[in-house]
Design a protein around this motif. Structure first.
Motif, PDB file in Angstrom:
ATOM      1  N   GLU A 188       0.853  -1.181   0.000  1.00  0.00           N
ATOM      2  CA  GLU A 188       0.000   0.000   0.000  1.00  0.00           C
ATOM      3  C   GLU A 188       0.887   1.228   0.000  1.00  0.00           C
ATOM      4  O   GLU A 188       1.982   1.216   0.555  1.00  0.00           O
ATOM      5  N   ILE A 189       0.398   2.295  -0.633  1.00  0.00           N
ATOM      6  CA  ILE A 189       1.120   3.571  -0.634  1.00  0.00           C
ATOM      7  C   ILE A 189       0.346   4.521   0.271  1.00  0.00           C
ATOM      8  O   ILE A 189      -0.862   4.717   0.090  1.00  0.00           O
ATOM      9  N   GLU A 190       1.054   5.092   1.228  1.00  0.00           N
ATOM     10  CA  GLU A 190       0.448   6.034   2.165  1.00  0.00           C
ATOM     11  C   GLU A 190       1.225   7.342   2.133  1.00  0.00           C
ATOM     12  O   GLU A 190       2.302   7.422   1.554  1.00  0.00           O
ATOM     13  N   HIS A 191       0.660   8.354   2.767  1.00  0.00           N
ATOM     14  CA  HIS A 191       1.282   9.683   2.813  1.00  0.00           C
ATOM     15  C   HIS A 191       1.265  10.239   4.236  1.00  0.00           C
ATOM     16  O   HIS A 191       0.733  11.317   4.488  1.00  0.00           O
ATOM     17  N   PRO A 192       1.871   9.526   5.194  1.00  0.00           N
ATOM     18  CA  PRO A 192       1.822   9.977   6.594  1.00  0.00           C
ATOM     19  C   PRO A 192       2.634  11.239   6.863  1.00  0.00           C
ATOM     20  O   PRO A 192       2.413  11.899   7.872  1.00  0.00           O
ATOM     21  N   ASP A 220       5.788   9.600  -0.773  1.00  0.00           N
ATOM     22  CA  ASP A 220       5.114   8.332  -1.020  1.00  0.00           C
ATOM     23  C   ASP A 220       5.785   7.277  -0.157  1.00  0.00           C
ATOM     24  O   ASP A 220       6.975   6.985  -0.329  1.00  0.00           O
ATOM     25  N   VAL A 221       5.029   6.705   0.784  1.00  0.00           N
ATOM     26  CA  VAL A 221       5.555   5.680   1.678  1.00  0.00           C
ATOM     27  C   VAL A 221       4.938   4.347   1.284  1.00  0.00           C
ATOM     28  O   VAL A 221       3.718   4.176   1.321  1.00  0.00           O
ATOM     29  N   LYS A 278       4.324   0.511   1.973  1.00  0.00           N
ATOM     30  CA  LYS A 278       4.275  -0.366   3.137  1.00  0.00           C
ATOM     31  C   LYS A 278       3.748  -1.740   2.747  1.00  0.00           C
ATOM     32  O   LYS A 278       2.950  -1.868   1.818  1.00  0.00           O
ATOM     33  N   GLY A 309       1.532  -2.636   6.819  1.00  0.00           N
ATOM     34  CA  GLY A 309       1.737  -1.538   7.757  1.00  0.00           C
ATOM     35  C   GLY A 309       3.180  -1.188   8.065  1.00  0.00           C
ATOM     36  O   GLY A 309       3.440  -0.264   8.826  1.00  0.00           O
ATOM     37  N   MET A 319       6.934   0.039   6.638  1.00  0.00           N
ATOM     38  CA  MET A 319       7.559   0.716   5.509  1.00  0.00           C
ATOM     39  C   MET A 319       8.758  -0.070   4.982  1.00  0.00           C
ATOM     40  O   MET A 319       9.586  -0.538   5.751  1.00  0.00           O
TER      41      MET A 319
END
Length: 142
Positions: free
Chosen positions: A21-25, A31-32, A34, A37, A39
């Motif tokens: 999954e790509i997240e933006h925390p 682009d993170v 993971k 959950g 990285m």
């Protein structure tokens, strides 16, 4: 390889792996990537150069940092377990003084992203692993 190509190739490869999954925390500019959950890769802009951090086995990281000018200790990460890859290699003999002249290529980049993913998966509890990191991607389990 130019930095934008490095990020594009790494992105295209990483999103094909199971449970990525790509997240933006840290904001929309980071682009993170993971797996379950955790990285394993992050894209960002470092002093105007598109770059990425990847998890690495410490002995491999040391060798890679010595061999490639595009690979440095992980920016804002644990320098032992992470590397930063920025692309923009030069032809042999044209790099800065002390550089080895090795140029990051697509095969090495593929291996780096793959290893980063597998290192993170291997640290997950067995029940949470989307793949067996010892055999995923045609690896030999021995």
């Amino acid at each position: 390889m130019d930095p934008d190509t490095v990020l594009t190739l790494a992105h295209d490869q990483a999103i094909q792996y199971p449970s990525v999954e790509i997240e933006h925390p840290f904001g929309p500019e980071y682009d993170v990537f993971k797996v379950r959950g955790k990285m394993f890769m992050m894209h960002f802009d470092l002093r105007g150069v598109p770059s990425m951090n990847l998890k690495i086995d410490p002995p491999d990281g040391e060798v890679l940092r010595d061999a490639y000018e595009e690979i440095t200790p992980g920016y804002h990460m644990n320098k032992k377990h992470w590397i930063t890859v920025a692309g923009a290699g030069t032809a042999e003999g044209e790099g800065p003084e002390g550089a080895t002249g090795n140029i990051l290529d697509a095969d090495l980049l593929h291996d780096l992203v793959f290893e980063s993913y597998c290192l993170v998966v291997a640290k997950l509890p067995k029940k949470d692993r989307p793949v067996d990191p010892r055999t995923f991607g045609g690896r030999d389990a021995t």
